[in-house]
Design a protein around this motif. Structure first.
Motif, short mmCIF file in Angstrom:
data_model
loop_
_atom_site.label_atom_id
_atom_site.label_comp_id
_atom_site.label_asym_id
_atom_site.label_seq_id
_atom_site.Cartn_x
_atom_site.Cartn_y
_atom_site.Cartn_z
N UNK A 420 0.88 -1.18 0.00
CA UNK A 420 0.00 0.00 0.00
C UNK A 420 0.91 1.22 0.00
N UNK A 421 0.86 2.02 -1.08
CA UNK A 421 1.88 3.05 -1.28
C UNK A 421 1.25 4.41 -1.56
N UNK A 422 2.07 5.37 -1.98
CA UNK A 422 1.64 6.75 -2.15
C UNK A 422 1.90 7.24 -3.57
N UNK A 423 1.35 8.41 -3.88
CA UNK A 423 1.63 9.01 -5.19
C UNK A 423 3.12 9.31 -5.33
N UNK A 445 0.28 17.28 -7.78
CA UNK A 445 -0.42 16.50 -6.76
C UNK A 445 -0.73 17.35 -5.52
N UNK A 446 0.05 18.43 -5.31
CA UNK A 446 -0.01 19.17 -4.05
C UNK A 446 -0.82 20.46 -4.15
N UNK A 447 -0.93 21.06 -5.33
CA UNK A 447 -1.57 22.35 -5.49
C UNK A 447 -2.89 22.20 -6.23
N UNK A 448 -3.92 22.85 -5.70
CA UNK A 448 -5.22 22.86 -6.38
C UNK A 448 -5.25 23.99 -7.40
N UNK A 449 -6.31 23.99 -8.21
CA UNK A 449 -6.51 25.08 -9.14
C UNK A 449 -6.07 24.74 -10.55
#
Length: 878
Positions: A420-423, A445-449
């Motif tokens: 089970x891992x991450x992006x 992956x970290x910023x919206x918009x």
């Protein structure tokens, strides 16, 4: 229901599980008044986690019947139970825990956990449904092999299914029987599945690239036994494609699909036992449109591809949801492109991104592809996590190239199989396999918009150079006011005055320069100089939509018409047509023009009369920008003015091009047998587009053509196309007659009834609020069925925008009433229906104030689910 204000859960607070599970043995005793579940878990303390004295298991709406620790019953002093958990005190380092619970699937209207649908038992455990079955560590980073025994009445439930391979079956006393299943692959509990019912089995087989034979089985209710062939064929195509493109072979002896009528989602990738919403898997030409055939193929492939990108390698926590969903959406999009037209598929996907996802990015529920926090994880099964997540993976593919991406995916699967891992783990595998640094790229992956690219150009005739200056920015989103520059792959071409692609030379002495190039934008501003440009070119920007960004460039209408006719990039040909139509519609809205620009009419005339063009692309290029997209482009949207201006354009086009539309319809009508070959699908799409345009202006000849097409149709694409055209026309008597006939013929088919509801609730001419209320009281409507709810309420609020955005606010009040009524029974559906109201800040004051009032009326209710509370709270938050 909410007793106190829900608390946010934060990614930064992630901790490794204090306990892990070696194995799980489940026994389900199914009865008509409930189900007894006995779960035997072998647990041990996680040596890599903080040491906890007590074991805390998740559980909701469970009746606890007993707890045994290492075979010995525990008395009440040794454990505590509340509404969300079971705490077992002072457990040893390694132990066996047996928990017996009683649950009531028949009363489960949330459709999470174990419930009943059309007389069958079935499960939906993603994201947190397993805790409604038994007490367990309900988190994706706790993985274990499962053994499942199901006991039930043989006559009522002859088919008993679960994950893995069948290992035992037999008879029990009292007319009951059992089947035991074992899944050898460790999995989180969200991938657990169970089905019990009176179902018909349709079988097929697939031979893997290594020579193993896999049994393919599809289970449906007897009335649907003739609707399974397309799904099984789609499954085999997906299995072969995954072997050829990714080298991924299926790993169990059998693969099973079950169709379920009552389902909150489209489908679920449970290991070896995929459960599908019936509307997403059942098909035959008589009852299924071409678009539905394509959608089913895509969804079947998507769920199968999860076997590796989601099951064998799963997500560590729910913040990483796009690890599996974004990657798998990208994979199924590539599969669908290979099965049909890559350009058409790309246009369809970008339409979703630019209308729905860009709107989400600009609204109160905006969040990064990897969210920082949530109150209810069900609210984050969003177009940002899925579709934007897929675009992020696509950009990695663009930067690495096909071979580099395959190397990266091979490393990712081999490195993390069974984990089970991450992006970050996914991106790291791409970096390590290709020797590239994607540190800045991780901001996707970290910023919206939605980033905005503002582009200026300059042509120097004397030097023969063409300069592009590109500036990137990103608007503030909730919780993120400042954005660092993104790493953006930007594909482009330059066209000369004859429409030919020019070599893109970034230095004067560059040899063999490509005619299409991917520039990498990493700074707030870039300046690119192209050499050897003999005349001022027409730029073809963001080819194939190489990044999910907005492009601002001052194209003239002449340039857009030129790109429509000459661009070698099919996506940008379509996009130029969309930009031209948007410009004309907006000019009518703001008074810049007092009539429809004849150049738009001529551009569409050329499309209609050019029989050499890809007819599927022509059909898409003829579709005007939707009202939803025009709203998304507005700063203070006035839906009534948008509808009026778009209506003027469509009416003018259909009136001016009547003869060409009739000729196009006839040219694409023939007596060939029904086929799902791309050319046949394209011909049907184009003739039905032409018919819809003609009926929009109430053309009497087109009315007769549509009635004849409806009666004579050999397939649902043509029959539904004729029905929709008549329903959207002013021919009221014909509309009522066809609607009555359609329902009389197919009232026993749930998927057909959903089509019947949708065509009415989505029509501006038919779907008045009074009519939509009437549909909710119709005998065929079922408040317990999410598909019926979506086909009436969801379609009205999301597609029938002129009626929904009535200036008196009646549409908003109607939606709020339905949401309030649904929330106690199915919070997931209630929260998703609230979406159209959450964008109230997007509209001008006439509409915004009433949309806000509707949201406030929901918030004023005494008790809201976590799902709905989060959506409404964030929408009203200043």
């Amino acid at each position: 229901m909410r007793d106190t204000q829900p608390r946010a859960i934060y990614l930064k607070d992630y901790r490794k599980p204090a306990f892990l599970v070696d194995s799980v043995s489940l026994c389900f005793e199914l009865f008509e008044d409930g189900a007894r579940v006995t779960a035997i878990q072998h647990l041990y303390r996680n040596p890599e986690a903080e040491q906890e004295r007590d074991l805390v298991l998740d559980g909701e709406e469970l009746q606890l019947e007993g707890v045994l620790l290492d075979g010995q019953p525990l008395n009440a002093d040794h454990y505590d139970v509340d509404s969300t958990s079971l705490r077992v005190k002072a457990v040893p380092d390694r132990f066996e825990l047996t928990v017996t619970t009683w649950i009531r699937p028949q009363e489960n209207t949330r459709l999470e956990g174990l419930y009943k649908s059309s007389g069958m038992f079935c499960t939906q455990c993603e994201a947190e449904g397993f805790r409604r079955i038994t007490y367990y560590l309900d988190r994706p980073d706790v993985m274990a092999p499962f053994s499942t025994r199901i006991e039930a009445d043989r006559k009522r439930y002859p088919v008993l299914l679960s994950n893995g391979n069948e290992v035992e079956r037999g008879d029990l006393d009292g007319g009951r029987h059992f089947v035991t299943w074992e899944d050898p692959f460790p999995k989180p509990c969200y991938l657990f599945a169970l089905v019990a019912g009176d179902l018909v089995e349709q079988t097929d087989s697939f031979r893997t690239q290594s020579g193993r034979d896999v049994s393919l089985r599809m289970y449906v209710e007897p009335r649907n036994s003739h609707k399974t062939e397309h799904a099984l064929d789609s499954l085999k195509r997906a299995m072969r494609w995954d072997e050829e493109v990714y080298g991924r072979e299926y790993d169990l002896d059998i693969f099973m699909i079950v169709a379920v009528d009552d389902f909150n989602m489209g489908a679920m990738e449970n290991k070896g036992l995929n459960i599908f919403n019936s509307s997403c898997v059942l098909a035959n030409p008589e009852t299924t449109t071409d678009l539905a055939f394509q959608r089913i193929e895509s969804i079947v492939a998507h769920e199968y591809f999860h076997n590796w990108s989601g099951n064998r390698v799963t997500c560590r926590d729910w913040f990483q949801l796009s690890l599996k969903e974004g990657f798998t959406v990208f994979r199924d999009a590539c599969f669908s492109a290979d099965m049909g037209s890559p350009t058409v598929k790309r246009i369809e996907d970008v339409n979703m991104i630019r209308t729905a996802q860009f709107a989400e990015d600009a609204g109160p529920m905006a969040h990064p592809v990897r969210p920082d926090s949530y109150m209810e994880i069900s609210n984050f099964y969003t177009v940002t996590v899925y579709e934007k997540g897929a675009e992020v993976v696509r950009m990695i593919h663009t930067l690495m190239g096909p071979e580099g991406f395959r190397k990266g995916s091979d490393l990712y699967f081999s490195r993390h199989d069974g984990q089970a891992v991450t992006t970050d783990d996914f991106v790291k595998a791409m970096e390590d396999a290709n020797g590239r640094d994607l540190g800045q790229f991780r901001r996707w992956y970290e910023q919206a918009g939605t980033p905005v690219l503002t582009i200026e150009d300059h042509y120097d005739r004397d030097a023969g150079t063409y300069t592009l200056t590109i500036r990137q920015s990103c608007p503030p989103t909730p919780g993120q006011t400042e954005k660092a520059p993104f790493h953006i792959p930007f594909a482009l071409g330059l066209l000369d005055d004859l429409g030919r692609d020019l070599p893109l030379k970034l230095s004067a002495d560059e040899a063999d320069a490509p005619t299409s190039r991917v520039l990498e934008l990493t700074e707030p501003e870039h300046r690119f100089v192209f050499h050897g440009v003999p005349r001022r070119p027409v730029p073809s920007l963001l080819r194939h939509f190489s990044a999910p960004v907005r492009v601002q460039y001052p194209w003239t209408r002449e340039q857009l018409m030129f790109l429509m006719s000459h661009d070698s990039d099919g996506f940008n040909r379509w996009d130029a047509g969309q930009r031209l139509a948007v410009d004309v519609i907006r000019a009518l809205m703001d008074g810049s023009d007092d009539a429809v620009d004849e150049r738009l009419v001529e551009a569409y005339r050329r499309l209609l009369t050019d029989a050499d063009l890809d007819q599927a692309l022509v059909s898409l290029m003829l579709a005007l920008p939707t009202e939803a997209y025009l709203i998304e482009l507005s700063d203070a949207a006035a839906p009534d003015r948008i509808h009026e201006a778009r209506d003027r354009v469509l009416t003018q086009l259909a009136t001016s091009l009547r003869d060409e539309l009739l000729a196009c319809y006839r040219r694409n009508t023939g007596g060939a047998a029904f086929s799902l070959e791309p050319e046949a699908v394209a011909r049907r799409a184009l003739r039905n587009t032409a018919l819809n345009w003609l009926l929009y202006i109430d053309d009497e000849m087109a009315r007769d053509i549509a009635l004849n097409q409806y009666e004579a149709a050999s397939n649902m694409t043509d029959r539904a196309g004729a029905l929709r055209a008549i329903v959207n026309s002013g021919f009221v008597a014909e509309r009522e007659r066809l609607l009555r006939h359609f329902h009389e013929r197919w009232h026993n088919d749930p998927q057909m009834v959903e089509q019947w509801f949708s065509v009415q609730s989505g029509s501006v001419r038919c779907g008045s609020l009074e009519h939509v209320r009437g549909l909710l009281g119709h005998a065929s409507f079922d408040w317990k069925n999410p598909n019926k709810i979506r086909s009436v309420i969801g379609v009205f609020a999301n597609q029938n925008l002129a009626r929904f955005h009535a200036e008196d606010g009646s549409g908003y009040r109607f939606l709020a009433e339905q949401i309030i009524g649904l929330d106690p029974h199915n919070p997931q559906i209630a929260a998703r229906l609230a979406g159209p109201l959450t964008r109230w800040r997007k509209y001008d004051a006439r509409f915004a104030s009433q949309m806000r009032q509707a949201l406030e009326s929901i918030m004023q209710q005494g008790s809201l689910s976590r799902d709905l509370y989060e959506v409404v709270h964030k929408s009203l938050k200043d």
